[in-house]
Design an enzyme around this catalytic site. Structure first.
Site, PDB file in Angstrom:
ATOM      1  N   GLY A 124       0.913  -1.213   0.082  1.00  0.00           N
ATOM      2  CA  GLY A 124      -0.219  -0.205   0.136  1.00  0.00           C
ATOM      3  C   GLY A 124       0.853   1.094   0.025  1.00  0.00           C
ATOM      4  N   PRO A 128      -5.045   8.227  -2.406  1.00  0.00           N
ATOM      5  CA  PRO A 128      -6.240   9.050  -3.090  1.00  0.00           C
ATOM      6  C   PRO A 128      -5.576  10.460  -3.734  1.00  0.00           C
ATOM      7  CG  PRO A 128      -7.329   8.393  -1.089  1.00  0.00           C
ATOM      8  CD  PRO A 128      -5.887   8.173  -0.914  1.00  0.00           C
ATOM      9  N   ILE A 157      -5.043  -0.291  -4.538  1.00  0.00           N
ATOM     10  CA  ILE A 157      -4.157  -1.264  -4.147  1.00  0.00           C
ATOM     11  C   ILE A 157      -4.364  -2.732  -4.569  1.00  0.00           C
ATOM     12  CG2 ILE A 157      -3.063  -2.237  -1.867  1.00  0.00           C
ATOM     13  CD1 ILE A 157      -2.389   0.850  -2.610  1.00  0.00           C
ATOM     14  N   ARG A 268      -7.060 -16.451 -41.738  1.00  0.00           N
ATOM     15  CA  ARG A 268      -8.350 -15.470 -42.460  1.00  0.00           C
ATOM     16  C   ARG A 268      -8.169 -15.220 -43.854  1.00  0.00           C
ATOM     17  NH1 ARG A 268     -13.292 -13.414 -42.089  1.00  0.00           N
ATOM     18  NH2 ARG A 268     -13.383 -11.331 -42.641  1.00  0.00           N
ATOM     19  N   GLN A 336      -5.407  -5.113 -34.868  1.00  0.00           N
ATOM     20  CA  GLN A 336      -5.507  -4.597 -36.278  1.00  0.00           C
ATOM     21  C   GLN A 336      -5.624  -6.026 -37.254  1.00  0.00           C
ATOM     22  OE1 GLN A 336      -6.162  -1.458 -36.333  1.00  0.00           O
ATOM     23  NE2 GLN A 336      -6.104  -1.400 -38.845  1.00  0.00           N
ATOM     24  N   GLY A 339      -8.780  -7.559 -37.335  1.00  0.00           N
ATOM     25  CA  GLY A 339      -9.874  -6.808 -37.944  1.00  0.00           C
ATOM     26  C   GLY A 339     -11.091  -6.737 -37.035  1.00  0.00           C
ATOM     27  N   GLU A 363       2.952   0.745 -10.736  1.00  0.00           N
ATOM     28  CA  GLU A 363       4.423   0.665 -10.352  1.00  0.00           C
ATOM     29  C   GLU A 363       5.390   1.645 -11.157  1.00  0.00           C
ATOM     30  OE1 GLU A 363       5.639  -2.781  -9.150  1.00  0.00           O
ATOM     31  OE2 GLU A 363       3.835  -3.928  -9.234  1.00  0.00           O
ATOM     32  N   THR A 365       4.406   5.302 -13.783  1.00  0.00           N
ATOM     33  CA  THR A 365       4.024   5.549 -14.900  1.00  0.00           C
ATOM     34  C   THR A 365       5.211   5.472 -16.028  1.00  0.00           C
ATOM     35  OG1 THR A 365       4.039   7.849 -14.861  1.00  0.00           O
ATOM     36  CG2 THR A 365       1.971   7.029 -14.141  1.00  0.00           C
TER      37      THR A 365
HETATM   38  C1  LIG Z   1      -5.162  -1.760 -11.599  1.00  0.00           C
HETATM   39  C2  LIG Z   1      -4.259  -1.015 -10.634  1.00  0.00           C
HETATM   40  C3  LIG Z   1      -3.383  -1.573  -9.656  1.00  0.00           C
HETATM   41  C4  LIG Z   1      -2.826  -0.807  -8.964  1.00  0.00           C
HETATM   42  N1  LIG Z   1      -1.983  -1.575  -7.749  1.00  0.00           N
HETATM   43  C5  LIG Z   1      -1.327  -0.740  -6.938  1.00  0.00           C
HETATM   44  C6  LIG Z   1      -0.747  -1.346  -5.789  1.00  0.00           C
HETATM   45  O1  LIG Z   1      -0.655  -2.625  -5.466  1.00  0.00           O
HETATM   46  N2  LIG Z   1      -0.011  -0.734  -4.813  1.00  0.00           N
HETATM   47  C7  LIG Z   1       0.053   0.683  -5.030  1.00  0.00           C
HETATM   48  O2  LIG Z   1       0.611   1.233  -4.091  1.00  0.00           O
HETATM   49  N3  LIG Z   1      -0.285   1.154  -6.044  1.00  0.00           N
HETATM   50  C8  LIG Z   1      -0.914   0.749  -7.099  1.00  0.00           C
HETATM   51  N4  LIG Z   1      -1.596   1.295  -8.218  1.00  0.00           N
HETATM   52  C9  LIG Z   1      -1.548   2.656  -8.291  1.00  0.00           C
HETATM   53  C10 LIG Z   1      -0.562   3.027  -9.279  1.00  0.00           C
HETATM   54  O3  LIG Z   1       0.704   2.783  -9.035  1.00  0.00           O
HETATM   55  C11 LIG Z   1      -0.598   4.569  -9.653  1.00  0.00           C
HETATM   56  O4  LIG Z   1      -1.905   4.658 -10.409  1.00  0.00           O
HETATM   57  C12 LIG Z   1       0.498   5.173 -10.617  1.00  0.00           C
HETATM   58  O5  LIG Z   1       1.610   5.676  -9.846  1.00  0.00           O
HETATM   59  C13 LIG Z   1      -0.122   6.597 -10.779  1.00  0.00           C
HETATM   60  O6  LIG Z   1      -0.488   7.622  -9.987  1.00  0.00           O
HETATM   61  P1  LIG Z   1      -1.772   8.275 -10.063  1.00  0.00           P
HETATM   62  O7  LIG Z   1      -2.824   7.432 -10.829  1.00  0.00           O
HETATM   63  O8  LIG Z   1      -2.032   8.868  -9.003  1.00  0.00           O
HETATM   64  O9  LIG Z   1      -1.609   9.034 -11.449  1.00  0.00           O
HETATM   65  P2  LIG Z   1      -0.662  10.603 -11.185  1.00  0.00           P
HETATM   66  O10 LIG Z   1       0.475  10.566 -10.447  1.00  0.00           O
HETATM   67  O11 LIG Z   1      -1.753  11.581 -10.813  1.00  0.00           O
HETATM   68  O12 LIG Z   1      -0.197  10.884 -12.600  1.00  0.00           O
HETATM   69  C14 LIG Z   1      -1.216  11.159 -13.739  1.00  0.00           C
HETATM   70  C15 LIG Z   1      -0.294  11.708 -14.998  1.00  0.00           C
HETATM   71  O13 LIG Z   1       0.565  12.601 -14.574  1.00  0.00           O
HETATM   72  C16 LIG Z   1       1.841  12.136 -14.997  1.00  0.00           C
HETATM   73  N5  LIG Z   1       2.844  12.729 -14.131  1.00  0.00           N
HETATM   74  C17 LIG Z   1       2.665  12.788 -12.756  1.00  0.00           C
HETATM   75  N6  LIG Z   1       4.062  13.385 -12.396  1.00  0.00           N
HETATM   76  C18 LIG Z   1       4.740  13.698 -13.254  1.00  0.00           C
HETATM   77  C19 LIG Z   1       5.787  14.282 -13.582  1.00  0.00           C
HETATM   78  N7  LIG Z   1       6.706  14.662 -12.590  1.00  0.00           N
HETATM   79  N8  LIG Z   1       6.578  14.529 -14.725  1.00  0.00           N
HETATM   80  C20 LIG Z   1       5.665  14.152 -15.889  1.00  0.00           C
HETATM   81  N9  LIG Z   1       4.392  13.247 -15.691  1.00  0.00           N
HETATM   82  C21 LIG Z   1       3.862  13.276 -14.687  1.00  0.00           C
HETATM   83  C22 LIG Z   1       1.781  10.567 -14.823  1.00  0.00           C
HETATM   84  O14 LIG Z   1       2.735   9.898 -15.700  1.00  0.00           O
HETATM   85  C23 LIG Z   1       0.379  10.328 -15.337  1.00  0.00           C
HETATM   86  O15 LIG Z   1       0.393  10.541 -16.823  1.00  0.00           O
HETATM   87  C24 LIG Z   1      -2.489   0.641  -8.875  1.00  0.00           C
HETATM   88  C25 LIG Z   1      -3.362   1.283  -9.881  1.00  0.00           C
HETATM   89  C26 LIG Z   1      -4.013   0.319 -10.790  1.00  0.00           C
HETATM   90  C27 LIG Z   1      -4.660   1.178 -12.028  1.00  0.00           C
END
Ligand SMILES: Cc1cc2nc3c(=O)[nH]c(=O)nc-3n(C[C@H](O)[C@H](O)[C@H](O)COP(=O)(O)OP(=O)(O)OC[C@H]3O[C@@H](n4cnc5c(N)ncnc54)[C@H](O)[C@@H]3O)c2cc1C
Lengths: 384, 264
Positions: A124, A128, A157, A268, A336, A339, A363, A365
């Site tokens: 975790g 939010p 999480i 196909r 693609q 189709g 993990e 972005t």
């Molecule tokens: C299915 C799923 C499973 C997950 N499992 C886990 C888990 O087990 N444990 C856990 O802790 N988390 C988990 N996550 C959370 C995940 O790690 C986060 O969603 C991720 O780290 C991105 O954070 P955010 O969603 O708050 O996006 P944000 O941080 O708000 O990012 C939004 C956008 O802004 C960009 N951005 C943000 N900061 C910068 C910067 N400095 N420079 C350029 N671009 C930036 C990001 O690349 C992205 O495109 C999970 C998420 C999903 C969807």
């Protein structure tokens, strides 16, 4: 340099391939459609050692090297990314983090139960209001006697609704910023600990994702993982393993895209011949094959560093960034090639695309991976 | 209780088989090799008997170096050790030659029970276990779908699949049993099993150590001479019925399914 797998690695590939084809793939479509968690599959994986692969034998794992660990993860990812996500979190984020940072007592207590699959683990970090900027934890931990009192919420999480054990990151002293962070081992049955499942995800629908709510959650001092102030390091070392697993799973997903596309393209018929005979279709298939091989080699390169105990953060970021982006492209191409049929769930490729989509988000972005690699190359941090 | 399992490595059921140019064999290069699927039931049965009654399980296999892969799979499933009949002299043995070699490897082990698959899925002859039983002077029960150990631990009651039903046979050990689908559900090897398997012994046994002579085995001894292999005939193209009244087309399809395809 030796590109040959060992006999054991080959045997593990064969076992995992067979298990994935017989036990995981057949139910993937239905589990995705109905958001069914793979409890039954995990129950079968436990006794085979699949739920604690890289954990040393003395702690109840199978003692796999990291290449073998990647091979198994690839095969699972080829069949179903949701099961692979469950494993990535349970094994790489939870167990390998405890293995690195846990005291002997913590390792002896938790690892055998996790590695056997008796209980599931989760990690975790995200909250939010805290995603990419992971050091900015809002969850607090205050020491009270021999207990830590945790308050806050964790979001997105994986395994939250299923895990008996969570690694929770929290701020012990706001004035210290990242240096005030700490990691805690929190049991599900702790009063004040609750979870809420998140439904309606685009992909990874058979994996469990949820919220963790911590309300005056009293955690014994003995459950501190690492030291106060090390929390951020604990989280980053966990991600070094988690990203590796995601990258390996994405290699499997690219392979699945390629295999599905080749099979479909040979059957196909359009303009009087199989579409596999058209150069523009072959271009897409060739691209899948090239990215599959490149991604696999990047993963094994990071695995090699892990096996040697050398720093692998950058190699792992590179592998994770490349594999997950390539997996998305491969899934787009696979649709693609299929189709209109690729757009319906009669074929698995639409699920591959929905599942691939999340891997460039969680993990860290793709942007975050680029920033880490960019910082390494330039010596300049673009985070702040 | 000592149990020997005879194992063969065969092409995977999904492998595409291509003949060599001289039609004397198959192209082996690109084939994926696996443990003969029926042998998996034999391995599983041996492991279950050992788990219940104790003892030792030995896998015996004849063939070139590549067969050790199938042997390691059996060891990873839990078999204790292996004997690998490995000598160029064994190549091209017919069923009798193969059974002689296996018998030579098995005799010194003095097993209580020898388990084989009901047949190997490559040549489908199902002869080796029967000849082996004769050579070792043991009773044999073939195509076993159910097995109950006797209270004395020295016999078993076996159900054999026969046309239209089952035959129940009691057999005293030592005996040769061939295992059929349904006897059990073969387990997967486990990761710890795979790691342990690499340390288990696979003893190579050449012609000289086997006590056989070059005339007993291999091409020299073979009473069967293969003239040539023929490829499977190409699948005929499908038949399409259209632009007629539906009831007429259904009639024709049913007639062909019955008389030509013979599947209804
Ligand atoms: C299915 C799923 C499973 C997950 N499992 C886990 C888990 O087990 N444990 C856990 O802790 N988390 C988990 N996550 C959370 C995940 O790690 C986060 O969603 C991720 O780290 C991105 O954070 P955010 O969603 O708050 O996006 P944000 O941080 O708000 O990012 C939004 C956008 O802004 C960009 N951005 C943000 N900061 C910068 C910067 N400095 N420079 C350029 N671009 C930036 C990001 O690349 C992205 O495109 C999970 C998420 C999903 C969807």
């Amino acid at each position: 340099m030796d590109f040959d797998l060992t006999d054991e690695q080959k045997a593990i590939r064969e076992l995992a391939r067979r298990f994935a084809d017989e036990e995981i793939a057949p139910s993937a479509k239905e589990r995705d459609e109905k958001e069914i968690f793979p409890d039954e599959i995990l129950k079968k994986m436990g006794p085979l050692g699949f739920l604690g692969g890289p954990i040393p034998k003395e702690y109840g794992g199978a003692g796999l090297d990291y290449i073998a660990h990647a091979i198994l993860t690839e095969e699972v990812g080829r069949a179903c990314s949701s099961v692979r996500t469950t494993l990535s979190v349970h094994i790489s984020l939870a167990q390998l983090t405890i293995l690195k940072w846990g005291s002997e007592a913590q390792k002896k207590h938790w690892l055998p139960r996790l590695a056997s699959g008796e209980i599931l683990g989760c990690f975790g970090l995200t909250e939010p209001d805290t995603g990419s900027d992971a050091a900015n934890q809002k969850t607090t931990a205050l020491k009270k006697g021999d207990r830590w009192i945790l308050n806050g919420a964790k979001m997105w999480i994986s395994n939250a609704g299923k895990a008996e054990l969570a690694i929770i990151f929290a701020q012990t002293d706001k004035s210290k910023g990242a240096k005030g962070l700490a990691a805690f081992l929190v049991e599900r049955n702790t009063p004040g600990y609750s979870t809420r499942d998140i439904h309606g995800k685009l992909g990874m629908r058979s994996s469990n994702t949820g919220e963790i709510i911590l309300e005056d959650c009293a955690v014994p001092a003995a459950n501190l993982l690492g030291e106060v102030g090390q929390g951020f390091k604990v989280a980053m070392s966990g991600l070094d393993h988690g990203r590796y697993s995601v990258a390996a799973g994405s290699v499997g997903l690219i392979q699945a895209c390629r295999e599905a596309s080749v099979a479909y393209a040979k059957e196909r018929v359009q303009f009087g011949k199989p579409i596999a005979g058209f150069q523009l279709v072959q271009e897409m298939i060739a691209r899948m094959r090239v990215s599959e091989d490149a991604a696999r080699l990047l993963v094994y390169q990071a695995g090699h560093l892990k096996n040697r105990g050398r720093p692998d953060t950058i190699a792992t970021c590179i592998a994770k960034y490349f594999s997950t982006e390539a997996a998305q492209q491969a899934a787009m191409d696979a649709i693609q090639v299929h189709g209109g049929y690729g757009y319906s769930n009669e074929y698995p490729v639409e699920r591959y695309l929905r599942d691939a989509r999340v891997a460039t988000l969680y993990e860290g972005t793709s942007q975050i991976q680029q920033l880490i690699i960019g910082r390494h190359e330039t010596g300049i941090s673009a985070f702040v | 209780m000592k149990i020997v399992v005879c194992l063969k490595q065969t092409p995977d059921t999904e492998a595409t088989i291509k003949l060599t140019a001289d039609k004397q064999g198959i192209e082996e290069q690109n084939i994926k090799w696996v443990m003969n699927p029926y042998d998996e039931y034999a391995v599983e049965q041996a492991l279950r008997l050992k788990e219940k009654h104790g003892g030792e399980t030995v896998v015996v296999c004849m063939g070139p170096d590549r067969v050790t892969e199938a042997m390691r799979t059996a060891l990873a499933m839990g078999m204790d050790k292996g004997v690998h009949l490995k000598d160029d002299a064994f190549a091209h043995s017919d069923a009798t030659g193969t059974a002689k070699a296996l018998a030579a490897a098995i005799k010194p082990l003095s097993p209580d029970l020898i388990l084989c698959g009901r047949q190997a899925i490559d040549w489908d002859m199902a002869q080796v276990p029967a000849i082996l039983a004769e050579l070792l002077d043991m009773p044999q029960v073939t195509v076993v779908a159910k097995m109950e150990m006797g209270a004395d631990g020295k016999s078993a009651v076996c159900n054999r699949r026969i046309e239209g039903g089952e035959e129940v046979v009691e057999v005293k050990f030592p005996a040769v049993l061939t295992c059929d689908k349904g006897l059990n559900e073969p387990r997967y090897a486990s990761l710890p099993g795979i790691m342990k398997a690499k340390k288990k012994e696979i003893k190579p046994l050449g012609l000289a150590e086997s006590g056989l002579s070059a005339n007993d085995v291999g091409k020299a001894s073979s009473k069967v001479q293969i003239l040539e292999y023929l490829p499977l005939p190409e699948r005929p193209p499908g038949k399409v019925f259209k632009e007629q009244e539906t009831p007429d087309m259904v009639k024709q399809v049913v007639k062909l399914l019955r008389e030509e395809a013979k599947i209804i």
